[in-house]
Scaffold this motif. Structure first.
Motif, PDB file in Angstrom:
ATOM      1  N   PRO A 221       0.840  -1.210   0.000  1.00  0.00           N
ATOM      2  CA  PRO A 221       0.000   0.000   0.000  1.00  0.00           C
ATOM      3  C   PRO A 221       0.871   1.254   0.000  1.00  0.00           C
ATOM      4  CG  PRO A 221      -0.870  -1.614   1.538  1.00  0.00           C
ATOM      5  CD  PRO A 221       0.453  -2.175   1.061  1.00  0.00           C
ATOM      6  N   GLY A 222       0.559   2.174  -0.891  1.00  0.00           N
ATOM      7  CA  GLY A 222       1.362   3.378  -1.021  1.00  0.00           C
ATOM      8  C   GLY A 222       2.563   3.216  -1.929  1.00  0.00           C
ATOM      9  N   GLY A 223       2.739   2.025  -2.495  1.00  0.00           N
ATOM     10  CA  GLY A 223       3.873   1.784  -3.379  1.00  0.00           C
ATOM     11  C   GLY A 223       3.714   2.491  -4.710  1.00  0.00           C
ATOM     12  N   VAL A 224       4.846   2.680  -5.396  1.00  0.00           N
ATOM     13  CA  VAL A 224       4.822   3.379  -6.682  1.00  0.00           C
ATOM     14  C   VAL A 224       5.560   2.568  -7.737  1.00  0.00           C
ATOM     15  CG1 VAL A 224       4.605   5.679  -5.672  1.00  0.00           C
ATOM     16  CG2 VAL A 224       6.883   4.739  -6.119  1.00  0.00           C
ATOM     17  N   PHE A 225       5.113   2.744  -8.950  1.00  0.00           N
ATOM     18  CA  PHE A 225       5.750   2.140 -10.121  1.00  0.00           C
ATOM     19  C   PHE A 225       6.155   3.279 -11.036  1.00  0.00           C
ATOM     20  CE2 PHE A 225       4.812  -0.148 -14.358  1.00  0.00           C
ATOM     21  CZ  PHE A 225       6.138  -0.555 -14.498  1.00  0.00           C
ATOM     22  N   MET A 226       7.429   3.315 -11.386  1.00  0.00           N
ATOM     23  CA  MET A 226       7.917   4.393 -12.241  1.00  0.00           C
ATOM     24  C   MET A 226       8.883   3.833 -13.266  1.00  0.00           C
ATOM     25  SD  MET A 226      10.551   6.351  -9.604  1.00  0.00           S
ATOM     26  CE  MET A 226       9.425   6.371  -8.209  1.00  0.00           C
ATOM     27  N   GLY A 227       9.111   4.599 -14.318  1.00  0.00           N
ATOM     28  CA  GLY A 227      10.036   4.118 -15.318  1.00  0.00           C
ATOM     29  C   GLY A 227      10.028   4.951 -16.584  1.00  0.00           C
ATOM     30  N   VAL A 228      10.633   4.388 -17.612  1.00  0.00           N
ATOM     31  CA  VAL A 228      10.780   5.047 -18.900  1.00  0.00           C
ATOM     32  C   VAL A 228      10.277   4.099 -19.975  1.00  0.00           C
ATOM     33  CG1 VAL A 228      12.430   6.057 -20.544  1.00  0.00           C
ATOM     34  CG2 VAL A 228      12.785   6.340 -18.069  1.00  0.00           C
ATOM     35  N   ALA A 229       9.547   4.650 -20.935  1.00  0.00           N
ATOM     36  CA  ALA A 229       9.053   3.862 -22.061  1.00  0.00           C
ATOM     37  C   ALA A 229       9.360   4.597 -23.356  1.00  0.00           C
ATOM     38  CB  ALA A 229       7.550   3.621 -21.937  1.00  0.00           C
ATOM     39  N   PRO A 230       9.784   3.873 -24.395  1.00  0.00           N
ATOM     40  CA  PRO A 230      10.131   4.537 -25.655  1.00  0.00           C
ATOM     41  C   PRO A 230       8.935   5.209 -26.298  1.00  0.00           C
ATOM     42  CG  PRO A 230      10.142   2.141 -25.907  1.00  0.00           C
ATOM     43  CD  PRO A 230       9.986   2.415 -24.450  1.00  0.00           C
ATOM     44  N   SER A 231       9.179   6.373 -26.860  1.00  0.00           N
ATOM     45  CA  SER A 231       8.114   7.229 -27.377  1.00  0.00           C
ATOM     46  C   SER A 231       7.966   7.092 -28.883  1.00  0.00           C
ATOM     47  CB  SER A 231       8.422   8.685 -27.018  1.00  0.00           C
ATOM     48  OG  SER A 231       7.603   9.559 -27.739  1.00  0.00           O
ATOM     49  N   MET A 232       6.777   6.693 -29.333  1.00  0.00           N
ATOM     50  CA  MET A 232       6.513   6.652 -30.763  1.00  0.00           C
ATOM     51  C   MET A 232       6.321   8.052 -31.328  1.00  0.00           C
ATOM     52  SD  MET A 232       6.333   4.958 -33.505  1.00  0.00           S
ATOM     53  CE  MET A 232       6.128   3.205 -33.161  1.00  0.00           C
ATOM     54  N   ASP A 233       5.725   8.940 -30.546  1.00  0.00           N
ATOM     55  CA  ASP A 233       5.499  10.288 -31.064  1.00  0.00           C
ATOM     56  C   ASP A 233       6.808  11.052 -31.242  1.00  0.00           C
ATOM     57  OD1 ASP A 233       5.130   9.857 -28.239  1.00  0.00           O
ATOM     58  OD2 ASP A 233       4.675  11.967 -27.988  1.00  0.00           O
ATOM     59  N   ALA A 234       7.849  10.681 -30.516  1.00  0.00           N
ATOM     60  CA  ALA A 234       9.153  11.311 -30.741  1.00  0.00           C
ATOM     61  C   ALA A 234       9.744  10.900 -32.092  1.00  0.00           C
ATOM     62  CB  ALA A 234      10.117  10.950 -29.619  1.00  0.00           C
ATOM     63  N   ILE A 235       9.475   9.676 -32.508  1.00  0.00           N
ATOM     64  CA  ILE A 235       9.917   9.242 -33.840  1.00  0.00           C
ATOM     65  C   ILE A 235       9.208  10.051 -34.914  1.00  0.00           C
ATOM     66  CG2 ILE A 235      10.177   7.275 -35.401  1.00  0.00           C
ATOM     67  CD1 ILE A 235      11.774   7.088 -32.766  1.00  0.00           C
TER      68      ILE A 235
END
Length: 262
Positions: free
Chosen positions: A146-160
């Motif tokens: 409880p109260g935990g978080v999930f974070m990260g980075v994902a590759p962006s298609m809109d940047a392409i």
């Protein structure tokens, strides 16, 4: 073993094959010139020294040391043995008892249920089958306290697509006609590797999911997360980008940073 896990051996071999030169093939979100919101978000975790963080899809392990500098214990998971071998090589002997290495797919997390305070996935939430992404997100949600978080980075298609726009305008400014400019942008934007409609990328046996920003809220909430916030990982215009010298005055390219609450 899930039905999705049975379909991953070829990807295990492909990712293991790329382990020795991974940093040369993919953009480095940890580079000194990169603006990455991950660091500030990790620093904001209260009482991190008493908590457990997981690096899910740890790859060659560049994030393990920064996590150890903040958290009491770290779980490092990857499905590719070649990647895990490189990750273990990074680990100092005095830190070995604080890290648990797991070789398995990201959705096989039942034994970690309710045990994590923070889960991190940097460029590993990239399964080309979105059904599997749903299973992974659901599994990660179940690991968090409880109260935990999930974070990260994902590759962006809109940047392409953004880079494609810049290449297209560059070609037009040089005097190419519209058809030639489109061919120029498609060639140098490496469109042959992308399926823009469904956000997929394929290169030398690797298959990845690239993300559009509107997908995060939909997919994360479907998996049970209460909220998801987005920011951008900003990359400098350098040798990784065709035409970079001429784009120096333009806003930089990006990947997506996400932070979701369980």
């Amino acid at each position: 073993m899930s039905k999705f896990s049975r379909n991953t051996p070829d990807q295990q071999r492909s990712w293991s094959r790329h382990a020795s030169h991974y940093d040369k093939v993919f953009l480095d979100p940890y580079g000194p010139a990169v603006r990455n919101p991950l660091w500030a978000q990790l620093d904001a975790v209260e009482d991190a020294g008493s908590k457990t963080a997981a690096d899910l899809g740890c790859g060659t392990g560049p994030l393990i040391k920064p996590l150890l500098e903040r958290f009491g214990r770290v779980v490092a998971l990857d499905f590719a043995p070649g990647m895990l071998a490189k990750a273990r090589e990074r680990l100092a002997p005095e830190d070995r008892d604080r890290v648990t290495f797991l070789q398995r797919p990201m959705e096989e997390l039942e034994d970690l249920a309710g045990s994590l305070d923070v889960a991190v996935a940097v460029n590993s939430l990239v399964m080309p089958d979105v059904r599997r992404i749903h299973h992974v997100l659901t599994a990660i949600h179940a690991t968090l306290r409880p109260g935990g978080v999930f974070m990260g980075v994902a590759p962006s298609m809109d940047a392409i697509q953004y880079h494609t726009m810049l290449l297209h305008e560059q070609a037009l400014d040089r005097g190419l006609d519209p058809a030639e400019a489109e061919q120029f942008a498609a060639l140098h934007g490496e469109h042959r590797y992308y399926d823009f409609a469904f956000g997929r990328f394929q290169f030398q046996g690797l298959r990845q999911k690239f993300w559009q920003p509107f997908e995060f809220d939909h997919r994360f909430k479907k998996a049970g997360f209460r909220s998801v916030a987005l920011d951008r990982v900003l990359y400098p215009w350098d040798e990784n980008f065709v035409g970079a010298d001429e784009f120096a005055a333009e806003p930089p390219s990006w990947d997506w940073f996400f932070r979701a609450e369980a």
